[in-house]
Each structure stands twice: as C-alpha cells, then as structure tokens.
Design a protein around this motif. Sequence first.
Motif, PDB file in Angstrom:
ATOM      1  N   SER A 135      -5.069  -0.147  -4.004  1.00 54.57           N
ATOM      2  CA  SER A 135      -4.311  -1.330  -4.423  1.00 54.57           C
ATOM      3  C   SER A 135      -3.468  -1.919  -3.291  1.00 54.57           C
ATOM      4  N   ASN A 136      -3.209  -1.140  -2.239  1.00 57.68           N
ATOM      5  CA  ASN A 136      -2.409  -1.690  -1.120  1.00 57.68           C
ATOM      6  C   ASN A 136      -3.284  -2.261   0.008  1.00 57.68           C
ATOM      7  N   ALA A 137      -4.561  -2.476  -0.266  1.00 60.50           N
ATOM      8  CA  ALA A 137      -5.454  -3.026   0.768  1.00 60.50           C
ATOM      9  C   ALA A 137      -5.390  -4.554   0.753  1.00 60.50           C
ATOM     10  N   GLY A 138      -4.490  -5.095   1.534  1.00 59.76           N
ATOM     11  CA  GLY A 138      -4.373  -6.555   1.628  1.00 59.76           C
ATOM     12  C   GLY A 138      -5.140  -7.063   2.834  1.00 59.76           C
ATOM     13  N   CYS A 139      -4.917  -8.312   3.199  1.00 60.30           N
ATOM     14  CA  CYS A 139      -5.515  -8.842   4.437  1.00 60.30           C
ATOM     15  C   CYS A 139      -4.379  -9.524   5.185  1.00 60.30           C
TER      16      CYS A 139
END
Length: 301
Positions: A80-84
């Motif tokens: 869930s903390n995989a942003g860009c």
Amino acid sequence: MTDIQKKIIKLKEDKNAIVLAHYYQTMDIQEVADFVGDSFELAKIAQNTEKPIIVLCGVRFMAESAKILNPEKTVLLPASNAGCLMADMITPSDVIKLKKEHPKAAVMCYVNSTAETKTYCDICCTSSSAVKIAKSLKEEEIIFIPDRNLGSYVAEQVPEKKFYFYRGFCPIHNIVSADEVVEARQKYVDAPVVVHPECNKAVRDAADFIGSTSAIIKYVENSDKKEFIIGTEIGVVERINQLIPGKKAYLLSNHLSCINMKKTKITDVLNALENLEEVIELDKDTMDKARITLERMVSVN
Ligand code: 13P
Ligand code: SF4
C-alpha cells in the motif's frame, strides 16, 4: 518454484483472481503473474479481464487506473505504500494554473499521476502511446504534465504542435547522466544504448534507441546484436537476462532501481490474495471524470 509462489498460484484459482505485474517488479513476482507488461498494456488487460479480482503488482497509479477502468471489480495493491515519486510532484492546483495560462491548449496527462490530477486533464497517455496521442489531438497547443522529460521527447517527435511543460520528472531515470552513457559504451563496445523517454535529453540524445519498457524489450528481441546497455529500471534488465536466450543486458546506471516498485515483495502478493488487501477505493465522481481521460487514451491505440 517456491512454496510461496505455489500458494499464490493456488489462491489465484480459488479466488478467481488475475495477477498483473509491471516489468519493474522482481522476477519472483513476474513468474507468478498472469500477465507482465508496461503500464499501457496493464491498463488494457485490466480493462478487458473477466476476473472479479485484479491484483496489481506495481505502484499506486497503476492500481488506480485499473480500478477506474473497472469500477465494479476489486483491485488490490499488495504494497500500500508503493507510490510514484513523479505522480506526487503535481497537484490539481498546478494543472488549473497551467490551464489559465494556456486556455487554448489540450491537457495531456502521463498516467504516472494521481486519479485526482487526471480529472483536470483531457486525455491520458503512457510512454508507449504519447507520440500517437499528441498527433491525434485536434488542438495545436498541448500542456504536457507531469514529466518534463517525456514531454520534451514527445515535442521533438511532434514539431508541428506547441508544447508547455510542467517541472515533474522521475528521479530514478532523470539522474542518469550522459557521462554514464560514455562510460558504458567504453565498457561494452558493441552494445547499443537503449533508454526510456523518462531519461533526460542529454541521455536520450546519446542513445541509439528510445522507447517504453515494452518497446525496449521488443528492440532487444528483434535486434541482431547480442549485448545491450539498458537505460531503464533494473527489472527490465533482469527479465531480458532470464528470458531472452542469447541476449545479455547491462544496466546503464546503478541508480536505475525504483524504490517504490521494489516495495512489493512476494509475501505481499500472497497477503493480498489471502486477506484481499489493500482494496483500492476512489470516490465515484473522481473515477467518472478520470475514466474519460483513460478511455480516450485506450481508444487512440
Ligand atoms: P512504462 O509506461 O514504460 O511502463 O513506464 C512506466 C514507468 O513508471 C516508468 O518509470
Ligand atoms: Fe514512478 Fe519513476 Fe518509479 Fe516509474 S520509475 S514508478 S516514474 S518513480
């Protein structure tokens, strides 16, 4: 195949789920995926799948795009903390400001953007579709957000239109330097340099081929050459070295590992399927507006 991979494959069947993985995911995840692709291909598969559950192994904007194109399905982002980092560089107020400055321009938005940012735009694009989409627009002026590097690459290919850029960039691709291209060429003298358009202009100008993640893989497959210097994320290098017989890929720069893409571990994929989390939730109004921009993108190709 490891025990965890076997469990994932069984759970996919039990839960009637499809696992989609971007090429930047680690090989253990690519191996359990039903489909591995670039961001455009993943969006298209997500749009057309019959499966009620989509596990998107990638970063948040990819899972959001899958949800927007398929609002009735359950879309799971295993980390869930995989942003860009690039997607988070621009806000709706930045887009509104650009639109006020250039009222006649169409707003073209790289999919590496939040769902909310997309609602302020006219059409989305990916790195593989951007040139075609820019050419397809009736407007002669284009505001290209958020990636100034992909934007300048597109502008070079579409000289008949006037472009305005935002200052965003991918920190992983942008940091690669033309000096690193020179050094790599000295080390691997017969290897062409193949880079992603998120690289800066100096690196693109020094390269032999510029293309999206999938285009890079196709280039390697179809080339007569045996060795390649790859200017995109390390996942692509690993895939080429494991799956394309007789070809050897070298990473152009040690910087080319996306911290966010690497946040997803194989155990997160298992957890996503076991516990159905994290479920992507977006409000209906945002999805309805963002969907127009994504569907326009898919229909151009
Ligand atoms: P592709 O569109 O080539 O999949 O690239 C996505 C991305 O995030 C590149 O950094
Ligand atoms: Fe975003 Fe760059 Fe990672 Fe691609 S490589 S997901 S653009 S931070």
